[in-house]
Design a protein around this motif. Structure first.
Motif, PDB file in Angstrom:
ATOM      1  N   TYR A  41      46.062  46.472  42.968  1.00  0.00           N
ATOM      2  CA  TYR A  41      45.750  45.144  43.506  1.00  0.00           C
ATOM      3  C   TYR A  41      44.805  44.394  42.569  1.00  0.00           C
ATOM      4  O   TYR A  41      44.957  43.191  42.352  1.00  0.00           O
ATOM      5  N   LYS A  42      43.823  45.085  42.007  1.00  0.00           N
ATOM      6  CA  LYS A  42      42.902  44.452  41.066  1.00  0.00           C
ATOM      7  C   LYS A  42      43.638  43.967  39.828  1.00  0.00           C
ATOM      8  O   LYS A  42      43.391  42.868  39.335  1.00  0.00           O
ATOM      9  N   GLN A  43      44.545  44.789  39.299  1.00  0.00           N
ATOM     10  CA  GLN A  43      45.326  44.383  38.132  1.00  0.00           C
ATOM     11  C   GLN A  43      46.211  43.189  38.455  1.00  0.00           C
ATOM     12  O   GLN A  43      46.341  42.260  37.650  1.00  0.00           O
ATOM     13  N   TYR A  48      47.347  37.416  38.075  1.00  0.00           N
ATOM     14  CA  TYR A  48      47.536  36.141  38.761  1.00  0.00           C
ATOM     15  C   TYR A  48      46.528  35.109  38.266  1.00  0.00           C
ATOM     16  O   TYR A  48      46.879  33.953  38.039  1.00  0.00           O
ATOM     17  N   ALA A  49      45.271  35.524  38.083  1.00  0.00           N
ATOM     18  CA  ALA A  49      44.242  34.604  37.593  1.00  0.00           C
ATOM     19  C   ALA A  49      44.584  34.101  36.194  1.00  0.00           C
ATOM     20  O   ALA A  49      44.428  32.910  35.901  1.00  0.00           O
ATOM     21  N   LEU A  52      47.406  31.651  36.459  1.00  0.00           N
ATOM     22  CA  LEU A  52      46.912  30.402  37.034  1.00  0.00           C
ATOM     23  C   LEU A  52      46.187  29.575  35.977  1.00  0.00           C
ATOM     24  O   LEU A  52      46.373  28.356  35.901  1.00  0.00           O
ATOM     25  N   GLU A  53      45.377  30.225  35.161  1.00  0.00           N
ATOM     26  CA  GLU A  53      44.694  29.515  34.077  1.00  0.00           C
ATOM     27  C   GLU A  53      45.704  28.920  33.105  1.00  0.00           C
ATOM     28  O   GLU A  53      45.549  27.777  32.671  1.00  0.00           O
ATOM     29  N   ASP A  54      46.743  29.679  32.755  1.00  0.00           N
ATOM     30  CA  ASP A  54      47.786  29.162  31.866  1.00  0.00           C
ATOM     31  C   ASP A  54      48.484  27.969  32.487  1.00  0.00           C
ATOM     32  O   ASP A  54      48.774  26.978  31.807  1.00  0.00           O
TER      33      ASP A  54
END
Length: 84
Positions: A41-43, A48-49, A52-54
């Motif tokens: 889940y952390k990976q 996802y982060a 999202l930045e991209d």
């Protein structure tokens, strides 16, 4: 008769011990699986982060390009109107 009771109690104790050992092994296995799932889940959250930045950066660049295109079109329209 007392030997029969001692044997029954001994056998019951062994079975109880085996049940406790099996229960602890299952609990340890479950805890390891939960820890592995938490790491996944952390990976996934980190991935996802990053995506999202991209996406935000791509959106920003697209807006900049659209603004430049609008400015160019407006200047061409102004030039065309002045020619008429």
């Amino acid at each position: 008769m007392s030997g029969d009771w001692a044997g029954a109690v001994g056998a019951g104790g062994v079975f109880l011990f085996l049940i406790v050992v099996a229960w602890q092994i299952a609990a340890t296995w479950r805890a390891r699986m939960l820890a592995a799932r938490e790491e996944q889940y952390k990976q996934l959250a980190a991935k996802y982060a990053a995506l999202l930045e991209d996406n935000v950066e791509l959106h920003r660049r697209t807006l900049e390009e659209l603004t430049q295109a609008r400015i160019s079109i407006m200047s061409m329209e102004k030039m065309m109107r002045s020619i008429e």
